[in-house]
Enzyme design. Structure first.
Site, PDB file in Angstrom:
ATOM      1  N   HIS A  14       0.713  -1.254   0.013  1.00  0.00           N
ATOM      2  CA  HIS A  14       0.090   0.149  -0.030  1.00  0.00           C
ATOM      3  C   HIS A  14       0.934   1.396  -0.033  1.00  0.00           C
ATOM      4  O   HIS A  14       1.309   1.612   1.083  1.00  0.00           O
ATOM      5  CB  HIS A  14      -0.696   0.106   1.232  1.00  0.00           C
ATOM      6  CG  HIS A  14      -2.012   1.142   1.334  1.00  0.00           C
ATOM      7  ND1 HIS A  14      -3.244   1.086   1.579  1.00  0.00           N
ATOM      8  CD2 HIS A  14      -1.528   2.623   1.020  1.00  0.00           C
ATOM      9  CE1 HIS A  14      -3.599   2.228   1.557  1.00  0.00           C
ATOM     10  NE2 HIS A  14      -2.743   3.235   1.286  1.00  0.00           N
ATOM     11  N   HIS A  16       1.433   5.503  -1.807  1.00  0.00           N
ATOM     12  CA  HIS A  16       1.156   6.674  -2.370  1.00  0.00           C
ATOM     13  C   HIS A  16       2.448   7.055  -3.031  1.00  0.00           C
ATOM     14  O   HIS A  16       3.290   7.546  -2.524  1.00  0.00           O
ATOM     15  CB  HIS A  16       0.482   7.535  -1.623  1.00  0.00           C
ATOM     16  CG  HIS A  16      -0.820   7.034  -0.931  1.00  0.00           C
ATOM     17  ND1 HIS A  16      -2.146   7.281  -1.465  1.00  0.00           N
ATOM     18  CD2 HIS A  16      -1.008   6.597   0.375  1.00  0.00           C
ATOM     19  CE1 HIS A  16      -2.866   6.874  -1.071  1.00  0.00           C
ATOM     20  NE2 HIS A  16      -2.507   6.272   0.187  1.00  0.00           N
ATOM     21  N   LEU A  17       2.481   7.155  -4.295  1.00  0.00           N
ATOM     22  CA  LEU A  17       3.568   7.706  -5.154  1.00  0.00           C
ATOM     23  C   LEU A  17       3.231   9.085  -5.735  1.00  0.00           C
ATOM     24  O   LEU A  17       4.100   9.698  -6.080  1.00  0.00           O
ATOM     25  CB  LEU A  17       4.089   6.847  -6.190  1.00  0.00           C
ATOM     26  CG  LEU A  17       4.656   5.743  -5.544  1.00  0.00           C
ATOM     27  CD1 LEU A  17       4.876   4.740  -7.149  1.00  0.00           C
ATOM     28  CD2 LEU A  17       6.151   6.109  -5.121  1.00  0.00           C
ATOM     29  N   ARG A  18       1.712   9.577  -5.820  1.00  0.00           N
ATOM     30  CA  ARG A  18       1.492  10.802  -6.419  1.00  0.00           C
ATOM     31  C   ARG A  18       1.782  10.965  -8.136  1.00  0.00           C
ATOM     32  O   ARG A  18       2.058   9.719  -8.409  1.00  0.00           O
ATOM     33  CB  ARG A  18       2.131  11.970  -5.625  1.00  0.00           C
ATOM     34  CG  ARG A  18       1.852  11.946  -4.174  1.00  0.00           C
ATOM     35  CD  ARG A  18       0.847  11.906  -3.658  1.00  0.00           C
ATOM     36  NE  ARG A  18       0.459  12.005  -2.071  1.00  0.00           N
ATOM     37  CZ  ARG A  18      -0.470  11.408  -1.310  1.00  0.00           C
ATOM     38  NH1 ARG A  18      -1.335  10.923  -1.709  1.00  0.00           N
ATOM     39  NH2 ARG A  18      -0.397  11.741  -0.078  1.00  0.00           N
ATOM     40  N   LYS A 100      -9.312  -0.298  -5.646  1.00  0.00           N
ATOM     41  CA  LYS A 100      -9.287   0.202  -4.358  1.00  0.00           C
ATOM     42  C   LYS A 100     -10.626   0.871  -4.039  1.00  0.00           C
ATOM     43  O   LYS A 100     -11.465   1.466  -4.859  1.00  0.00           O
ATOM     44  CB  LYS A 100      -8.374   1.347  -4.482  1.00  0.00           C
ATOM     45  CG  LYS A 100      -8.199   2.244  -3.229  1.00  0.00           C
ATOM     46  CD  LYS A 100      -7.702   1.398  -1.862  1.00  0.00           C
ATOM     47  CE  LYS A 100      -7.921   2.365  -0.746  1.00  0.00           C
ATOM     48  NZ  LYS A 100      -6.577   2.593   0.064  1.00  0.00           N
ATOM     49  N   LEU A 220      -4.781   8.929   8.120  1.00  0.00           N
ATOM     50  CA  LEU A 220      -5.948   8.367   8.361  1.00  0.00           C
ATOM     51  C   LEU A 220      -5.993   6.931   7.786  1.00  0.00           C
ATOM     52  O   LEU A 220      -5.391   6.521   7.007  1.00  0.00           O
ATOM     53  CB  LEU A 220      -6.988   9.033   7.210  1.00  0.00           C
ATOM     54  CG  LEU A 220      -7.797  10.459   7.827  1.00  0.00           C
ATOM     55  CD1 LEU A 220      -8.391  11.257   6.890  1.00  0.00           C
ATOM     56  CD2 LEU A 220      -8.384  10.195   9.107  1.00  0.00           C
ATOM     57  N   ASP A 248       1.576   2.724   3.393  1.00  0.00           N
ATOM     58  CA  ASP A 248       0.951   3.791   3.260  1.00  0.00           C
ATOM     59  C   ASP A 248       1.507   5.024   3.380  1.00  0.00           C
ATOM     60  O   ASP A 248       1.044   6.281   3.899  1.00  0.00           O
ATOM     61  CB  ASP A 248      -0.497   3.857   4.407  1.00  0.00           C
ATOM     62  CG  ASP A 248      -1.626   4.731   4.014  1.00  0.00           C
ATOM     63  OD1 ASP A 248      -1.587   5.145   2.991  1.00  0.00           O
ATOM     64  OD2 ASP A 248      -2.525   4.951   4.850  1.00  0.00           O
ATOM     65  N   HIS A 252       2.848  14.450   1.747  1.00  0.00           N
ATOM     66  CA  HIS A 252       2.386  15.841   1.412  1.00  0.00           C
ATOM     67  C   HIS A 252       3.385  16.914   1.849  1.00  0.00           C
ATOM     68  O   HIS A 252       4.273  16.513   2.756  1.00  0.00           O
ATOM     69  CB  HIS A 252       1.240  16.050   2.359  1.00  0.00           C
ATOM     70  CG  HIS A 252      -0.099  15.165   2.339  1.00  0.00           C
ATOM     71  ND1 HIS A 252      -0.945  15.447   1.108  1.00  0.00           N
ATOM     72  CD2 HIS A 252      -0.268  14.094   2.852  1.00  0.00           C
ATOM     73  CE1 HIS A 252      -1.853  14.343   1.304  1.00  0.00           C
ATOM     74  NE2 HIS A 252      -1.481  13.919   2.128  1.00  0.00           N
ATOM     75  N   ALA A 264      -3.688  14.713   5.725  1.00  0.00           N
ATOM     76  CA  ALA A 264      -3.650  13.264   6.552  1.00  0.00           C
ATOM     77  C   ALA A 264      -2.484  12.661   5.723  1.00  0.00           C
ATOM     78  O   ALA A 264      -2.361  12.316   4.464  1.00  0.00           O
ATOM     79  CB  ALA A 264      -4.632  12.329   6.484  1.00  0.00           C
TER      80      ALA A 264
HETATM   81  O1  DOR Z   1      -3.293   9.390   5.817  1.00  0.00           O
HETATM   82  C1  DOR Z   1      -3.752   9.000   4.819  1.00  0.00           C
HETATM   83  N1  DOR Z   1      -3.022   9.422   3.573  1.00  0.00           N
HETATM   84  N2  DOR Z   1      -4.556   8.178   4.574  1.00  0.00           N
HETATM   85  C2  DOR Z   1      -5.188   7.956   3.397  1.00  0.00           C
HETATM   86  O2  DOR Z   1      -6.122   6.985   3.305  1.00  0.00           O
HETATM   87  C3  DOR Z   1      -4.779   8.447   2.145  1.00  0.00           C
HETATM   88  C4  DOR Z   1      -3.381   9.153   2.316  1.00  0.00           C
HETATM   89  C5  DOR Z   1      -3.340  10.253   1.361  1.00  0.00           C
HETATM   90  O3  DOR Z   1      -3.390   9.997   0.035  1.00  0.00           O
HETATM   91  O4  DOR Z   1      -2.712  11.135   1.646  1.00  0.00           O
HETATM   92 ZN    ZN Z   2      -3.353   5.148   1.714  1.00  0.00          ZN
END
Ligand code: DOR
Ligand code: ZN
Length: 346
Positions: A14, A16-18, A100, A220, A248, A252, A264
């Protein structure tokens, strides 16, 4: 005296690479230690179709520095308009490894998520038929449900009914944060897995709020009480094949975190493996780390384990990880566990 442990190269189930400049900056942080990752589709706009996923995969591979190897395992963002045939084709071609599910409004860029589960029934049935995994962000979004209860309520109101209505559907309950999540995964056998993040093994809700608000610990699902963190630690270090690593890691910029309404996400790609070595050593379970990070995930996804290895080294002096990484969009703070870490990846 240093200790060294070889480990089958891990994967991140899981991530996030943006996109764009952020992708370029964060991708090497993951590719350094991990062979593969399940790539979250919550871009703006989201990765909805097979064509979207193919284009995003090309952008990821184009952003990979020369000489680094990495396999992005693509996912599709489930919407109420998702076409079951498009999903099936993207799976059949080998492009897509999961779909997802974000309940609408649950988290970052989840506005196109699912409100009415009857409207995705056809997709879920098709997925059960072809053996494609559903990755679930398990939180209800009802305004009358306390944010700390949203995962537990989701299990009863959504997850269990969806699984009962769709026999054979393979489901990963992602980033579980509660004893309830651990117990639910443990109470079910075939076809249900749970991912656990690095940061939820380290922080509880006090870390976010005591002594001043810590925006870099806000994610989150939000971290819960200590008893839940301990349940997650017990699950992750148990060797139970139903639990595996999904960081996860969610970058940001500091500007978007350190503000009146901060985003988050914890960015853990840089130091996850050293932090996990620390946690597993604390639990007397270093021998279970390989199962959690390198073996249980491929087994669930019916993929081969990685053929090569990494080496974790414990040194006498604390390791100095970068506080931040620079990106074209601004600095991103690396998750600070709040204690010295003596492990590094060779
Ligand atoms: O903390 C989080 N950041 N939880 C998520 O479900 C999404 C993620 C994000 O994309 O920044
Ligand atoms: Zn996530």
């Amino acid at each position: 005296m240093s200790t060294s442990i070889p480990l089958t190269r891990p994967d991140d189930w899981h991530l996030h690479l943006r996109d764009g400049a952020m992708l370029k900056a964060v991708l090497p942080e993951t590719a350094r230690d991990f062979a593969r990752a399940i790539i979250m589709p919550n871009l703006v706009p989201p990765v909805v179709t097979g064509a979207d996923a193919a284009a995003y995969r090309d952008r990821i591979l184009a952003a990979l520095p020369e000489g680094m190897a990495f396999e992005p395992l693509m996912t599709l963002y489930l919407t109420e308009d998702t076409d079951p045939e498009d999903v099936a084709a993207a799976h059949a071609s080998g492009l897509v490894k999961a779909v997802k599910l974000y309940p609408a409004g649950a988290t970052t860029n989840s506005a196109s998520g699912v409100r009415d589960f009857d409207r995705v029934r056809g997709v879920l049935e098709k997925m059960a038929e072809i053996g494609l995994t559903l990755c679930v962000h398990g939180e209800v979004t009802d305004s009358d449900i306390d944010i700390f209860d949203r995962e537990a309520v989701f299990i009863d109101r959504v997850l269990d009914p969806v699984r009962r209505a769709t026999p054979g559907l393979r489901v990963v309950m992602e980033h579980i944060t509660t004893r309830n999540g651990v117990d639910y995964v443990r109470s079910n056998d075939e076809g249900l897995g749970g991912t656990i993040t690095t940061h939820h093994l380290i922080i509880n809700r006090n870390h976010i709020l005591v002594g001043g608000i810590k925006p870099h610990y806000y994610c989150l699902p939000v971290a819960k009480r200590e008893e839940h963190r301990l349940a997650l630690r017990a699950a992750a270090t148990s060797g139970d094949a139903r639990f595996f690593l999904g960081t996860d890691s969610a970058p940001h910029t500091d500007a978007n975190k350190e503000t009146a309404c901060g985003c988050a996400g914890c960015f853990t790609a840089t130091n996850t493996m050293p932090l996990l070595a620390h946690v597993f050593e604390e639990e007397g379970a270093l021998d279970k780390l390989e199962a959690f990070a390198s073996k249980n995930g491929p087994a669930f996804y019916r993929l081969p384990e990685n053929a090569d290895t990494i080496t974790l080294i414990k040194q006498d002096e604390p390791v100095a990880f970068p506080d931040k990484i620079e990106t074209g969009e601004g600095p991103v703070t690396v998750f600070d566990p709040g204690f010295p870490v003596f492990w590094k990846v060779a």
